[in-house]
Design a protein around this motif. Sequence first.
Motif, short mmCIF file in Angstrom:
data_model
loop_
_atom_site.label_atom_id
_atom_site.label_comp_id
_atom_site.label_asym_id
_atom_site.label_seq_id
_atom_site.Cartn_x
_atom_site.Cartn_y
_atom_site.Cartn_z
N VAL A 79 0.84 -1.20 0.00
CA VAL A 79 0.00 0.00 0.00
C VAL A 79 0.87 1.25 0.00
CG1 VAL A 79 -1.47 1.39 1.49
CG2 VAL A 79 -2.05 -0.99 1.05
N ALA A 80 0.65 2.15 -0.98
CA ALA A 80 1.54 3.29 -1.10
C ALA A 80 0.85 4.61 -0.75
CB ALA A 80 2.11 3.36 -2.51
N ASP A 81 -0.48 4.62 -0.68
CA ASP A 81 -1.12 5.88 -0.31
C ASP A 81 -2.42 5.61 0.44
OD1 ASP A 81 -3.07 5.21 -2.21
OD2 ASP A 81 -1.90 6.19 -3.79
N GLU A 82 -3.04 6.68 0.88
CA GLU A 82 -4.20 6.53 1.75
C GLU A 82 -5.39 5.91 1.01
OE1 GLU A 82 -4.99 9.13 4.77
OE2 GLU A 82 -2.88 9.61 5.12
N ARG A 83 -5.47 6.19 -0.29
CA ARG A 83 -6.61 5.62 -1.04
C ARG A 83 -6.49 4.10 -1.13
NH1 ARG A 83 -7.23 7.51 -6.81
NH2 ARG A 83 -7.10 5.26 -7.17
N ALA A 84 -5.30 3.64 -1.43
CA ALA A 84 -5.09 2.19 -1.50
C ALA A 84 -5.35 1.55 -0.14
CB ALA A 84 -3.67 1.90 -1.96
N ALA A 142 -4.06 0.41 11.05
CA ALA A 142 -3.81 1.62 11.85
C ALA A 142 -2.34 2.03 11.77
CB ALA A 142 -4.22 1.37 13.30
N ALA A 143 -1.43 1.04 11.86
CA ALA A 143 0.00 1.36 11.83
C ALA A 143 0.39 1.97 10.49
CB ALA A 143 0.82 0.09 12.10
N ARG A 144 -0.19 1.38 9.41
CA ARG A 144 0.15 1.88 8.08
C ARG A 144 -0.38 3.30 7.90
NH1 ARG A 144 3.78 1.66 5.28
NH2 ARG A 144 3.76 1.35 3.03
N LYS A 145 -1.54 3.54 8.47
CA LYS A 145 -2.12 4.86 8.36
C LYS A 145 -1.23 5.91 9.03
CE LYS A 145 -6.37 7.36 8.84
NZ LYS A 145 -7.79 7.26 8.67
N THR A 146 -0.76 5.57 10.21
CA THR A 146 0.15 6.49 10.90
C THR A 146 1.40 6.74 10.07
OG1 THR A 146 -0.54 5.34 12.90
CG2 THR A 146 1.28 6.89 13.12
N ALA A 147 1.93 5.65 9.52
CA ALA A 147 3.16 5.77 8.73
C ALA A 147 2.93 6.66 7.51
CB ALA A 147 3.62 4.38 8.29
N LEU A 148 1.80 6.44 6.84
CA LEU A 148 1.53 7.22 5.63
C LEU A 148 1.37 8.71 5.93
CD1 LEU A 148 -0.90 4.89 3.65
CD2 LEU A 148 1.44 5.55 3.01
N ALA A 167 2.65 10.29 8.39
CA ALA A 167 3.97 10.82 8.73
C ALA A 167 4.75 11.14 7.46
CB ALA A 167 4.74 9.83 9.59
N CYS A 168 4.66 10.24 6.47
CA CYS A 168 5.34 10.48 5.19
C CYS A 168 4.83 11.77 4.55
CB CYS A 168 5.11 9.33 4.22
SG CYS A 168 6.05 7.87 4.63
N ALA A 169 3.51 11.95 4.61
CA ALA A 169 2.93 13.15 4.00
C ALA A 169 3.46 14.40 4.68
CB ALA A 169 1.41 13.08 4.08
N GLU A 170 3.49 14.36 6.01
CA GLU A 170 3.96 15.54 6.75
C GLU A 170 5.41 15.84 6.48
OE1 GLU A 170 3.38 15.29 11.00
OE2 GLU A 170 1.25 14.89 10.57
N GLU A 171 6.22 14.80 6.45
CA GLU A 171 7.66 15.00 6.30
C GLU A 171 8.09 15.07 4.84
OE1 GLU A 171 9.82 15.04 8.98
OE2 GLU A 171 8.22 14.78 10.45
N ARG A 172 7.13 14.97 3.92
CA ARG A 172 7.43 14.91 2.49
C ARG A 172 8.39 13.78 2.16
NH1 ARG A 172 5.60 19.79 0.44
NH2 ARG A 172 5.44 21.39 2.04
N ALA A 229 6.25 7.96 -0.45
CA ALA A 229 5.11 7.29 0.17
C ALA A 229 5.44 5.88 0.63
CB ALA A 229 3.94 7.26 -0.80
N GLY A 230 6.35 5.22 -0.04
CA GLY A 230 6.66 3.84 0.33
C GLY A 230 7.52 3.73 1.58
N PHE A 231 8.03 4.88 2.02
CA PHE A 231 8.95 4.86 3.15
C PHE A 231 8.18 4.71 4.46
CE2 PHE A 231 11.39 7.07 6.43
CZ PHE A 231 12.60 6.42 6.31
N ASP A 232 8.54 3.73 5.25
CA ASP A 232 7.81 3.50 6.49
C ASP A 232 8.67 3.89 7.69
OD1 ASP A 232 6.52 2.67 8.71
OD2 ASP A 232 6.16 0.62 8.01
N PRO A 233 8.44 5.11 8.21
CA PRO A 233 9.30 5.57 9.32
C PRO A 233 9.03 4.81 10.62
CG PRO A 233 7.59 7.15 8.89
CD PRO A 233 7.43 6.09 7.85
N SER A 234 7.99 3.98 10.64
CA SER A 234 7.73 3.26 11.89
C SER A 234 8.56 1.98 11.98
CB SER A 234 6.25 2.90 11.99
OG SER A 234 5.93 1.88 11.06
#
Length: 337
Positions: free
Chosen positions: A19-24, A73-79, A81-86, A89-94
């Motif tokens: 999953v690469a974005d919120e829609r997916a 839920a975890a993926r949502k948080t990660a996504l 965070a990616c949006a905020e930090e630019r 999208a595939g990067f999972d900071p968690s």
Amino acid sequence: MQPEIEHLASRFREELAGVADERALEELRIRYLGRKGALAGLFQDLGKAAAAERPAMGKAIHALEQVVAEGLAARKTALSACAEERLPAGFDPSLPGRRPWRGRRHILSAVLEEIIDIFRGMGFSVAEGPEVETDYYNFQALNFPANHPSRDSQDTFYVDDEVLLRTHTSPVQVRYMETHPAPVRIVAPGRVYRNEAVDASHAAEFFQLEGLYVDAGVTIGDLKTTLRQFAREFFGPRAELRFRPHFFPFTEPSAEADVLCFNCGGEGCRICGGTGWIELLGAGMVHPNVFRAVGYDPERVTGFAFGIGIERMAMQRYGIEDIRLFLENDVRFLSQF
Ligand code: PHE
């Protein structure tokens, strides 16, 4: 979990990872948790299942439901965070990072520091001397007569006739007293060398801690009290010391001190060689000839000295049975401490 449910769980994890974005992510949620989703299907099957199978199956479905909910839920948080930090999208900071290798103090350093701390608490300060010594400091000034057989008790690595690797830390006594007037209260830690046949209890290099206390009126009672206090602090309040007469050229009288075996409490076991006691250190009252060699007046001062084997202390404390382990640098051994 039952096989098909387990299969579903691993398929979910795979899909989640893609999953690469919120829609997916939302699409994935609907496919699993939606009204016509996978979980809903399973609950329908549950209703049709035989009564005996229902409890186990119900439990498995709930477990899957939890996996899905937590994953989403975890993926949502990660996504977000990616949006905020630019971030891509595939990067999972968690995801946890790779831990750097963490070093630690060598077991011998740790034990040595602990022992030094105990003596510091009794008013001793730390002195040091060279590992490459002269015959004078290692032997002569310590009242070993030239060509005397007492030298044979310490098999020596000679560099030449005059220079050698120190066989004990006692030369630091001489060096310190030569340069400092009494009173003296020092400990001197360091590496020493002996030409030993190496085996489980003998090494050709090992550590000692020398102690020296010189002042007017120092007695053998002070020596025993100091060492007894040390043993109690290091081994615990019930530690017992015993003193056996011994010979060292630089102390008179001389003794070796043993501690009651921590393992058998005195009954005799493999660790103490059946004696109930473990040899800990050499000690004694500083010989007048040593005072004369450094320019002290043996009529005005007395003192005691002791030498503790550090490896031995660590071996007793931790039940280490082979002295070679200290030098092999095997992290499987070292990382246990
Ligand atoms: N230097 C002695 C040894 O290595 C130990 C010792 C130190 C004995 C001080 C008496 C006094 O064996």
